[in-house]
Design a protein around this motif. Structure first.
Motif, PDB file in Angstrom:
ATOM      1  N   GLY A  44     -26.315  30.174  12.229  1.00  0.00           N
ATOM      2  CA  GLY A  44     -26.823  30.758  13.114  1.00  0.00           C
ATOM      3  C   GLY A  44     -26.413  31.861  13.798  1.00  0.00           C
ATOM      4  N   LEU A  45     -27.191  33.268  13.726  1.00  0.00           N
ATOM      5  CA  LEU A  45     -26.918  34.405  14.507  1.00  0.00           C
ATOM      6  C   LEU A  45     -27.827  34.626  15.206  1.00  0.00           C
ATOM      7  CD1 LEU A  45     -24.207  36.542  12.265  1.00  0.00           C
ATOM      8  CD2 LEU A  45     -24.023  34.574  14.261  1.00  0.00           C
ATOM      9  N   ALA A  46     -27.481  34.766  16.636  1.00  0.00           N
ATOM     10  CA  ALA A  46     -28.543  34.609  17.712  1.00  0.00           C
ATOM     11  C   ALA A  46     -28.480  35.430  19.163  1.00  0.00           C
ATOM     12  CB  ALA A  46     -29.966  33.551  17.865  1.00  0.00           C
ATOM     13  N   GLN A  47     -28.571  36.393  19.937  1.00  0.00           N
ATOM     14  CA  GLN A  47     -28.573  36.375  20.966  1.00  0.00           C
ATOM     15  C   GLN A  47     -28.943  35.506  22.130  1.00  0.00           C
ATOM     16  OE1 GLN A  47     -31.198  40.257  21.054  1.00  0.00           O
ATOM     17  NE2 GLN A  47     -32.798  39.139  22.265  1.00  0.00           N
ATOM     18  N   THR A  48     -28.170  35.072  23.329  1.00  0.00           N
ATOM     19  CA  THR A  48     -28.604  33.925  23.997  1.00  0.00           C
ATOM     20  C   THR A  48     -30.312  34.096  24.824  1.00  0.00           C
ATOM     21  OG1 THR A  48     -27.817  35.536  25.844  1.00  0.00           O
ATOM     22  CG2 THR A  48     -26.830  34.059  24.971  1.00  0.00           C
ATOM     23  N   GLY A  49     -30.548  33.134  24.656  1.00  0.00           N
ATOM     24  CA  GLY A  49     -32.397  32.723  25.664  1.00  0.00           C
ATOM     25  C   GLY A  49     -32.858  32.703  24.486  1.00  0.00           C
ATOM     26  N   THR A  50     -33.230  33.007  23.046  1.00  0.00           N
ATOM     27  CA  THR A  50     -33.953  32.912  22.369  1.00  0.00           C
ATOM     28  C   THR A  50     -34.526  31.441  21.491  1.00  0.00           C
ATOM     29  OG1 THR A  50     -32.372  32.473  20.734  1.00  0.00           O
ATOM     30  CG2 THR A  50     -33.295  35.141  20.915  1.00  0.00           C
ATOM     31  N   GLY A  51     -33.864  30.212  22.121  1.00  0.00           N
ATOM     32  CA  GLY A  51     -34.092  28.923  21.552  1.00  0.00           C
ATOM     33  C   GLY A  51     -33.324  28.542  20.450  1.00  0.00           C
ATOM     34  N   LYS A  52     -32.305  28.904  21.086  1.00  0.00           N
ATOM     35  CA  LYS A  52     -31.400  27.859  19.975  1.00  0.00           C
ATOM     36  C   LYS A  52     -30.739  26.684  20.258  1.00  0.00           C
ATOM     37  CE  LYS A  52     -27.928  30.866  20.930  1.00  0.00           C
ATOM     38  NZ  LYS A  52     -26.785  31.490  20.589  1.00  0.00           N
ATOM     39  N   THR A  53     -31.327  26.343  21.157  1.00  0.00           N
ATOM     40  CA  THR A  53     -30.914  24.614  21.246  1.00  0.00           C
ATOM     41  C   THR A  53     -31.749  23.496  20.853  1.00  0.00           C
ATOM     42  OG1 THR A  53     -29.989  24.814  23.780  1.00  0.00           O
ATOM     43  CG2 THR A  53     -31.003  22.869  23.114  1.00  0.00           C
ATOM     44  N   ALA A  54     -33.302  24.386  20.186  1.00  0.00           N
ATOM     45  CA  ALA A  54     -34.068  23.378  20.150  1.00  0.00           C
ATOM     46  C   ALA A  54     -33.903  24.075  18.595  1.00  0.00           C
ATOM     47  CB  ALA A  54     -35.173  24.061  20.446  1.00  0.00           C
ATOM     48  N   ALA A  55     -33.228  24.635  18.435  1.00  0.00           N
ATOM     49  CA  ALA A  55     -33.386  25.340  16.534  1.00  0.00           C
ATOM     50  C   ALA A  55     -32.086  24.193  16.111  1.00  0.00           C
ATOM     51  CB  ALA A  55     -32.296  26.766  16.487  1.00  0.00           C
ATOM     52  N   PHE A  56     -31.273  23.504  16.365  1.00  0.00           N
ATOM     53  CA  PHE A  56     -30.609  22.170  16.228  1.00  0.00           C
ATOM     54  C   PHE A  56     -31.277  21.181  16.517  1.00  0.00           C
ATOM     55  CE2 PHE A  56     -27.663  24.137  20.024  1.00  0.00           C
ATOM     56  CZ  PHE A  56     -27.606  23.137  20.339  1.00  0.00           C
ATOM     57  N   GLY A  57     -31.688  21.170  18.214  1.00  0.00           N
ATOM     58  CA  GLY A  57     -32.403  19.964  18.463  1.00  0.00           C
ATOM     59  C   GLY A  57     -32.744  18.788  18.122  1.00  0.00           C
ATOM     60  N   LEU A  58     -33.470  19.931  17.789  1.00  0.00           N
ATOM     61  CA  LEU A  58     -34.715  18.998  17.457  1.00  0.00           C
ATOM     62  C   LEU A  58     -34.673  18.782  15.618  1.00  0.00           C
ATOM     63  CD1 LEU A  58     -37.620  21.933  18.297  1.00  0.00           C
ATOM     64  CD2 LEU A  58     -37.800  19.200  19.132  1.00  0.00           C
ATOM     65  N   PRO A  59     -33.984  19.391  14.749  1.00  0.00           N
ATOM     66  CA  PRO A  59     -34.462  18.997  12.961  1.00  0.00           C
ATOM     67  C   PRO A  59     -32.729  17.284  13.694  1.00  0.00           C
ATOM     68  CG  PRO A  59     -33.860  21.263  13.090  1.00  0.00           C
ATOM     69  CD  PRO A  59     -33.601  20.911  15.266  1.00  0.00           C
ATOM     70  N   LEU A  60     -31.923  17.323  14.269  1.00  0.00           N
ATOM     71  CA  LEU A  60     -30.927  16.715  15.045  1.00  0.00           C
ATOM     72  C   LEU A  60     -31.756  15.700  15.331  1.00  0.00           C
ATOM     73  CD1 LEU A  60     -27.783  15.673  15.240  1.00  0.00           C
ATOM     74  CD2 LEU A  60     -28.033  16.826  17.404  1.00  0.00           C
ATOM     75  N   ALA A  61     -32.758  15.685  16.563  1.00  0.00           N
ATOM     76  CA  ALA A  61     -33.909  14.663  17.156  1.00  0.00           C
ATOM     77  C   ALA A  61     -33.711  13.999  15.436  1.00  0.00           C
ATOM     78  CB  ALA A  61     -34.302  14.992  17.891  1.00  0.00           C
ATOM     79  N   GLN A  62     -34.610  14.424  15.204  1.00  0.00           N
ATOM     80  CA  GLN A  62     -35.733  14.106  13.622  1.00  0.00           C
ATOM     81  C   GLN A  62     -34.911  12.812  13.094  1.00  0.00           C
ATOM     82  OE1 GLN A  62     -38.749  15.914  12.119  1.00  0.00           O
ATOM     83  NE2 GLN A  62     -38.703  15.376   9.946  1.00  0.00           N
ATOM     84  N   ILE A  63     -33.500  13.653  12.653  1.00  0.00           N
ATOM     85  CA  ILE A  63     -33.043  13.086  11.378  1.00  0.00           C
ATOM     86  C   ILE A  63     -32.294  11.718  11.813  1.00  0.00           C
ATOM     87  CG2 ILE A  63     -30.434  13.024  10.555  1.00  0.00           C
ATOM     88  CD1 ILE A  63     -30.979  16.372  10.040  1.00  0.00           C
ATOM     89  N   MET A  64     -32.094  11.887  13.814  1.00  0.00           N
ATOM     90  CA  MET A  64     -31.123  10.481  14.130  1.00  0.00           C
ATOM     91  C   MET A  64     -32.110   9.704  14.289  1.00  0.00           C
ATOM     92  SD  MET A  64     -28.348  10.800  15.005  1.00  0.00           S
ATOM     93  CE  MET A  64     -27.772  11.996  13.444  1.00  0.00           C
ATOM     94  N   LEU A  65     -34.003   9.606  14.714  1.00  0.00           N
ATOM     95  CA  LEU A  65     -35.470   9.079  15.038  1.00  0.00           C
ATOM     96  C   LEU A  65     -35.251   8.808  13.390  1.00  0.00           C
ATOM     97  CD1 LEU A  65     -37.391  11.650  16.456  1.00  0.00           C
ATOM     98  CD2 LEU A  65     -36.327   9.153  17.688  1.00  0.00           C
ATOM     99  N   ALA A  66     -34.389   8.914  12.464  1.00  0.00           N
ATOM    100  CA  ALA A  66     -34.982   8.256  10.952  1.00  0.00           C
ATOM    101  C   ALA A  66     -34.419   7.257  10.910  1.00  0.00           C
ATOM    102  CB  ALA A  66     -35.608   9.175   9.464  1.00  0.00           C
ATOM    103  N   GLU A  67     -32.848   7.464  11.287  1.00  0.00           N
ATOM    104  CA  GLU A  67     -31.929   6.718  10.692  1.00  0.00           C
ATOM    105  C   GLU A  67     -32.389   5.238  11.611  1.00  0.00           C
ATOM    106  OE1 GLU A  67     -28.356   7.977  11.084  1.00  0.00           O
ATOM    107  OE2 GLU A  67     -28.561   9.553  10.314  1.00  0.00           O
ATOM    108  N   ARG A  68     -32.374   4.292  10.959  1.00  0.00           N
ATOM    109  CA  ARG A  68     -32.017   2.722  11.262  1.00  0.00           C
ATOM    110  C   ARG A  68     -31.094   1.418  11.775  1.00  0.00           C
ATOM    111  NH1 ARG A  68     -35.451  -0.156   6.240  1.00  0.00           N
ATOM    112  NH2 ARG A  68     -37.564   1.335   6.797  1.00  0.00           N
ATOM    113  N   GLY A  69     -30.755   1.352  12.053  1.00  0.00           N
ATOM    114  CA  GLY A  69     -29.259   0.197  12.918  1.00  0.00           C
ATOM    115  C   GLY A  69     -29.308   0.977  13.849  1.00  0.00           C
ATOM    116  N   LYS A  70     -27.749   0.536  14.482  1.00  0.00           N
ATOM    117  CA  LYS A  70     -27.563   0.812  15.817  1.00  0.00           C
ATOM    118  C   LYS A  70     -25.958   1.720  15.300  1.00  0.00           C
ATOM    119  CE  LYS A  70     -29.003  -2.272  18.490  1.00  0.00           C
ATOM    120  NZ  LYS A  70     -29.707  -3.620  19.693  1.00  0.00           N
TER     121      LYS A  70
END
Length: 416
Positions: A44-70
């Motif tokens: 991903g190439l983008a200038q600062t302040g464009t919302g990169k944290t959510a660009a990777f943070g939201l998919p990461l959150a969804q993938i982790m939420l779908a996994e079972r176990g600890k």
């Protein structure tokens, strides 16, 4: 307008975003989120302040939420690496906000805090860990954490990690990660060395570019003052006095210079804080909070803060000293004009900084408009200048028939 639901995010995450007041995806989020949810590696190439944290943070959150176990003891399921403590803390706070009251365990490990306390927290296992490379290496060397089960890796602001000398740490971390993983690398610039890092870390990546590397946000008004080094502080105070109620970031090249400048501004009646490598983590956190809350209107910083401050109300960025690394100029001024707001970036150029300015303008692929003074020898004056000091062009520009007289004591530059 595409919605977060149409990007493939779960109803739970979309509802959480709505509660946070986040409704419309940014361009980098529109392109990166669907690919990340498909399990693709992303460059991903983008200038600062464009919302990169959510660009990777939201998919990461969804993938982790779908996994079972600890997670197993000392293990990490998802790893996010960031170059500075401030950025790591910002990412961690955003991830916790996205996850809400979920069962997932998030963690953060950065320098300036107790290694033993961090090791104790990691002993229970972590779903998502945000870390700076140096501190993660310390914990790996102590056997406090293992990356054998890490299936998701994010390198955020990877170009600055290289600038800060983390290349050897990244190589060591890479060797400890499983080959079968999903990796996302985000950067505001793309150098030859960054290409090499991308080839080592990513497998068949999709390149997502929403703005040319080295390009600043369109709503940032840039200008440069050609001025003698001894007169920089007096000009800074004069310009700051014009907007005392607005937040301003001032960048200094050195830690000692930043502290001297803060004291000088405080003595002149400005509410100022400073943040640099000589400050403890607690001091840095308190300074940022004071600035974010508006108690301090001015924050004097070294480049340690250039990637770690996400405060939408910053209206002005002053490059009191020009950076040695031209790409850092882009990151510095990216602290303003965030989330669609307007911003102003002002640079001071002393005679011994002419080469730095030339390098910055080469990276930016533009001539920064002159606000006052005449360009030093070797600096090409902008071809199109306006007559308003401090805006796009200004007083003292070569060829301006109506320019103001040069202020006394500001040094006499050589003609270009």
């Amino acid at each position: 307008m595409t919605t977060f639901s149409e990007l493939g995010l779960s109803e739970r995450l979309v509802l959480r975003l709505t509660e946070m007041g986040i409704v419309d995806p940014t361009p980098i989020q529109l392109r990166a989120i669907p690919l990340a949810l498909q399990g693709r590696d992303i460059l991903g190439l983008a200038q600062t302040g464009t919302g990169k944290t959510a660009a990777f943070g939201l998919p990461l959150a969804q993938i982790m939420l779908a996994e079972r176990g600890k997670p197993a003891p000392k293990s990490v399921r998802g790893l996010v690496l960031a170059p500075t403590r401030e950025l790591a803390k910002q990412i961690h706070e955003n991830l916790r906000a996205y996850l809400g009251k979920s069962h997932l365990k998030t963690g953060i490990v950065v320098g300036g805090q107790s290694l033993s306390a961090q090791a104790n927290r990691l002993a229970r296992g972590t779903d998502i860990l945000v870390a700076t490379p140096g501190r993660l290496i310390d914990l790996l060397d102590r056997g406090a954490v293992t990356l054998e089960a890490t299936g998701f890796l994010v390198l955020d602001e990877a170009d600055q990690m290289l600038d800060l000398g983390f290349i050897h740490a990244l190589r060591k971390i890479s060797d400890l990660l499983p080959e079968n993983r999903q990796t996302m690398l985000f950067s505001a610039t793309m150098s030859k060395q960054m290409n090499e890092v991308a080839q080592k870390y990513l497998t068949g990546p999709i390149r997502v570019e929403v703005s040319p590397p080295g390009k600043a946000a369109d709503k940032i008004t840039q200008s440069v003052h050609f001025i003698a080094k001894a007169e920089k502080t007096s000009l800074l105070k004069e310009l700051l006095d014009e907007h005392r109620e607005e937040l301003a970031l001032v960048f200094s090249r050195t830690k000692h210079g930043a502290e001297r400048l803060r004291k000088s501004l405080e003595a002149a009646g400005f509410a100022a804080e400073s943040i640099h490598g000589n400050k403890s983590q607690g001091q840095r956190d308190r300074a940022l909070k004071s600035f974010r809350d508006g108690k301090a209107r001015i924050l004097v910083a070294t480049d340690v803060a250039a990637r770690g401050i996400d405060i939408p109300d910053v209206r002005h960025v002053y490059n009191y000293d020009l950076p040695n690394v031209p790409d850092n100029y882009v990151h510095r001024i990216g602290r303003t004009a965030r989330a669609g707001a307007d911003g102003r970036a002002v640079a001071f150029c002393a005679p011994d900084e002419a080469s730095e300015l030339r390098a910055i303008q080469k990276v930016m692929k533009m001539d920064i408009p002159v606000a006052s003074g005449r360009p030093w020898e070797g600096v090409t004056p902008p071809s199109n200048q306006r007559n308003n000091r401090g805006n796009r062009g200004g007083a003292g520009a070569p060829g301006n028939k109506h320019r103001r007289p040069q202020r006394r004591g500001r040094g006499k530059p050589r003609a270009a």
